[in-house]
Design a protein around this motif. Sequence first.
Motif, PDB file in Angstrom:
ATOM      1  N   PRO A  81     161.781   1.742  55.453  1.00  0.00           N
ATOM      2  CA  PRO A  81     161.756   0.101  55.208  1.00  0.00           C
ATOM      3  C   PRO A  81     161.303  -0.423  56.352  1.00  0.00           C
ATOM      4  CG  PRO A  81     163.660   1.225  54.586  1.00  0.00           C
ATOM      5  CD  PRO A  81     163.025   2.273  55.110  1.00  0.00           C
ATOM      6  N   ARG A  82     160.562  -1.952  56.098  1.00  0.00           N
ATOM      7  CA  ARG A  82     160.270  -2.784  57.301  1.00  0.00           C
ATOM      8  C   ARG A  82     161.482  -3.054  58.434  1.00  0.00           C
ATOM      9  NH1 ARG A  82     155.240  -5.090  57.305  1.00  0.00           N
ATOM     10  NH2 ARG A  82     154.134  -4.737  54.992  1.00  0.00           N
ATOM     11  N   GLY A  83     162.383  -2.693  58.125  1.00  0.00           N
ATOM     12  CA  GLY A  83     163.702  -2.758  59.166  1.00  0.00           C
ATOM     13  C   GLY A  83     163.540  -1.659  60.267  1.00  0.00           C
ATOM     14  N   GLY A  84     163.053  -0.428  59.878  1.00  0.00           N
ATOM     15  CA  GLY A  84     162.798   0.577  60.691  1.00  0.00           C
ATOM     16  C   GLY A  84     164.080   1.379  60.761  1.00  0.00           C
ATOM     17  N   LEU A  85     164.367   2.029  61.742  1.00  0.00           N
ATOM     18  CA  LEU A  85     165.486   3.051  61.892  1.00  0.00           C
ATOM     19  C   LEU A  85     166.083   2.944  63.450  1.00  0.00           C
ATOM     20  CD1 LEU A  85     163.739   6.387  60.905  1.00  0.00           C
ATOM     21  CD2 LEU A  85     165.672   5.361  59.749  1.00  0.00           C
ATOM     22  N   ARG A  86     167.465   3.353  63.364  1.00  0.00           N
ATOM     23  CA  ARG A  86     168.050   3.453  64.587  1.00  0.00           C
ATOM     24  C   ARG A  86     167.598   4.559  65.472  1.00  0.00           C
ATOM     25  NH1 ARG A  86     174.124   0.957  63.867  1.00  0.00           N
ATOM     26  NH2 ARG A  86     174.152   2.090  66.078  1.00  0.00           N
ATOM     27  N   MET A  87     167.596   4.281  66.821  1.00  0.00           N
ATOM     28  CA  MET A  87     167.232   5.151  67.825  1.00  0.00           C
ATOM     29  C   MET A  87     167.931   6.497  67.647  1.00  0.00           C
ATOM     30  SD  MET A  87     164.740   4.025  70.221  1.00  0.00           S
ATOM     31  CE  MET A  87     165.110   5.048  71.685  1.00  0.00           C
ATOM     32  N   LEU A 103     158.322   5.958  61.217  1.00  0.00           N
ATOM     33  CA  LEU A 103     158.471   4.587  61.028  1.00  0.00           C
ATOM     34  C   LEU A 103     157.916   4.030  59.617  1.00  0.00           C
ATOM     35  CD1 LEU A 103     158.672   3.202  64.510  1.00  0.00           C
ATOM     36  CD2 LEU A 103     160.538   3.580  63.005  1.00  0.00           C
ATOM     37  N   ALA A 104     156.481   4.694  59.764  1.00  0.00           N
ATOM     38  CA  ALA A 104     155.652   4.056  58.286  1.00  0.00           C
ATOM     39  C   ALA A 104     156.177   4.432  57.157  1.00  0.00           C
ATOM     40  CB  ALA A 104     154.355   4.599  58.484  1.00  0.00           C
ATOM     41  N   GLY A 105     157.229   5.367  57.118  1.00  0.00           N
ATOM     42  CA  GLY A 105     157.856   5.912  55.751  1.00  0.00           C
ATOM     43  C   GLY A 105     159.186   5.311  55.575  1.00  0.00           C
ATOM     44  N   GLY A 110     173.733  -0.111  69.792  1.00  0.00           N
ATOM     45  CA  GLY A 110     172.790   0.255  68.810  1.00  0.00           C
ATOM     46  C   GLY A 110     171.384  -0.386  68.866  1.00  0.00           C
ATOM     47  N   VAL A 111     170.273   0.308  68.690  1.00  0.00           N
ATOM     48  CA  VAL A 111     168.869  -0.199  68.743  1.00  0.00           C
ATOM     49  C   VAL A 111     168.193   0.374  67.586  1.00  0.00           C
ATOM     50  CG1 VAL A 111     166.792  -0.203  70.326  1.00  0.00           C
ATOM     51  CG2 VAL A 111     169.002  -0.141  71.500  1.00  0.00           C
ATOM     52  N   GLN A 112     167.546  -0.862  66.978  1.00  0.00           N
ATOM     53  CA  GLN A 112     166.729  -0.485  65.753  1.00  0.00           C
ATOM     54  C   GLN A 112     165.204  -0.541  66.145  1.00  0.00           C
ATOM     55  OE1 GLN A 112     168.554  -0.020  63.126  1.00  0.00           O
ATOM     56  NE2 GLN A 112     167.089  -0.356  61.335  1.00  0.00           N
ATOM     57  N   VAL A 113     164.306   0.268  65.632  1.00  0.00           N
ATOM     58  CA  VAL A 113     163.202   0.299  66.080  1.00  0.00           C
ATOM     59  C   VAL A 113     162.134   0.013  64.631  1.00  0.00           C
ATOM     60  CG1 VAL A 113     161.047   1.867  67.064  1.00  0.00           C
ATOM     61  CG2 VAL A 113     163.355   1.749  68.134  1.00  0.00           C
ATOM     62  N   ALA A 114     161.354  -0.576  64.803  1.00  0.00           N
ATOM     63  CA  ALA A 114     160.427  -0.921  63.495  1.00  0.00           C
ATOM     64  C   ALA A 114     159.011  -1.247  63.831  1.00  0.00           C
ATOM     65  CB  ALA A 114     160.787  -2.373  62.852  1.00  0.00           C
ATOM     66  N   THR A 117     155.283  -2.862  63.971  1.00  0.00           N
ATOM     67  CA  THR A 117     154.779  -4.081  64.363  1.00  0.00           C
ATOM     68  C   THR A 117     153.735  -4.268  63.074  1.00  0.00           C
ATOM     69  OG1 THR A 117     153.169  -3.727  65.708  1.00  0.00           O
ATOM     70  CG2 THR A 117     155.390  -4.616  66.769  1.00  0.00           C
ATOM     71  N   GLU A 118     153.132  -5.505  62.527  1.00  0.00           N
ATOM     72  CA  GLU A 118     152.161  -5.665  61.777  1.00  0.00           C
ATOM     73  C   GLU A 118     150.719  -4.860  62.477  1.00  0.00           C
ATOM     74  OE1 GLU A 118     151.945  -6.499  58.705  1.00  0.00           O
ATOM     75  OE2 GLU A 118     154.057  -6.520  58.843  1.00  0.00           O
ATOM     76  N   LYS A 119     150.867  -5.101  63.685  1.00  0.00           N
ATOM     77  CA  LYS A 119     149.587  -4.402  64.471  1.00  0.00           C
ATOM     78  C   LYS A 119     149.509  -2.879  64.132  1.00  0.00           C
ATOM     79  CE  LYS A 119     147.890  -3.437  69.153  1.00  0.00           C
ATOM     80  NZ  LYS A 119     147.798  -3.675  70.555  1.00  0.00           N
ATOM     81  N   ALA A 120     150.830  -2.231  64.147  1.00  0.00           N
ATOM     82  CA  ALA A 120     150.737  -0.805  64.182  1.00  0.00           C
ATOM     83  C   ALA A 120     150.441  -0.649  62.587  1.00  0.00           C
ATOM     84  CB  ALA A 120     152.163  -0.067  64.466  1.00  0.00           C
ATOM     85  N   ARG A 121     151.032  -1.338  61.672  1.00  0.00           N
ATOM     86  CA  ARG A 121     150.856  -1.144  60.285  1.00  0.00           C
ATOM     87  C   ARG A 121     149.199  -1.391  59.970  1.00  0.00           C
ATOM     88  NH1 ARG A 121     155.124  -0.766  57.133  1.00  0.00           N
ATOM     89  NH2 ARG A 121     157.177  -1.253  58.080  1.00  0.00           N
ATOM     90  N   ASP A 122     148.456  -2.247  60.474  1.00  0.00           N
ATOM     91  CA  ASP A 122     147.068  -2.233  60.479  1.00  0.00           C
ATOM     92  C   ASP A 122     146.293  -1.297  61.025  1.00  0.00           C
ATOM     93  OD1 ASP A 122     147.789  -5.133  59.389  1.00  0.00           O
ATOM     94  OD2 ASP A 122     147.426  -6.014  60.958  1.00  0.00           O
ATOM     95  N   ARG A 123     146.839  -0.794  61.949  1.00  0.00           N
ATOM     96  CA  ARG A 123     146.065   0.435  62.708  1.00  0.00           C
ATOM     97  C   ARG A 123     146.020   1.410  61.829  1.00  0.00           C
ATOM     98  NH1 ARG A 123     146.817   0.104  68.762  1.00  0.00           N
ATOM     99  NH2 ARG A 123     144.951   1.871  68.890  1.00  0.00           N
TER     100      ARG A 123
END
Length: 168
Positions: free
Chosen positions: A70-76, A66-68, A114-118, A120-126
């Motif tokens: 766009p901020r919108g994430g990916l579909r499951m 997910l880090a690689g 459909g489910v999109q996963v992205a 969070t800012e918490k994950a980006r910070d960590r």
Amino acid sequence: MSAADTPSTDQPGCPSAGGGDGLLPDELRAWTVLLAATGAVEQRMRTVVKETLDVSHDEFLILCLLAGQPRGGLRMTQMADLLGRPKTRLTYQIACLQHAGLVSRTSVCGDKRGVQVALTEKARDRLRETSSLLAGAVRQALADSVGPDQRAAMCALVPDLEQEAGRP
């Protein structure tokens, strides 16, 4: 010769270029060396990831994927395909990451299933906070598991490693 340049005695030797006199072709011998090295890295990362991010190695791979993106994430479904794992297992891992506040799930507009996963800012910070430590763990695991010839061969396959190989 430093300890990082001395291959472990229990590691297989680097396949010689064009040797061809062994039981296995050079490509298969090289593949086994690569698998041994990646196994050593994965084993070390399991421990470091759990200690630093408090997630499993498989959950960490999801975060990296997910880090690689766009901020919108990916579909499951895309994630399951890219990671090569069953959707039911991925659903469980995403639920754990969501419970930890590291990913968000949203419905895909126009697709009721459909489910999109992205991230969070918490994950980006960590990930930002721990990326140097995690990269160092990879470098150390490689240094501990392969000798200089093997490391040079891996650098030829993955050019970015060449820049990192000289760093402590």
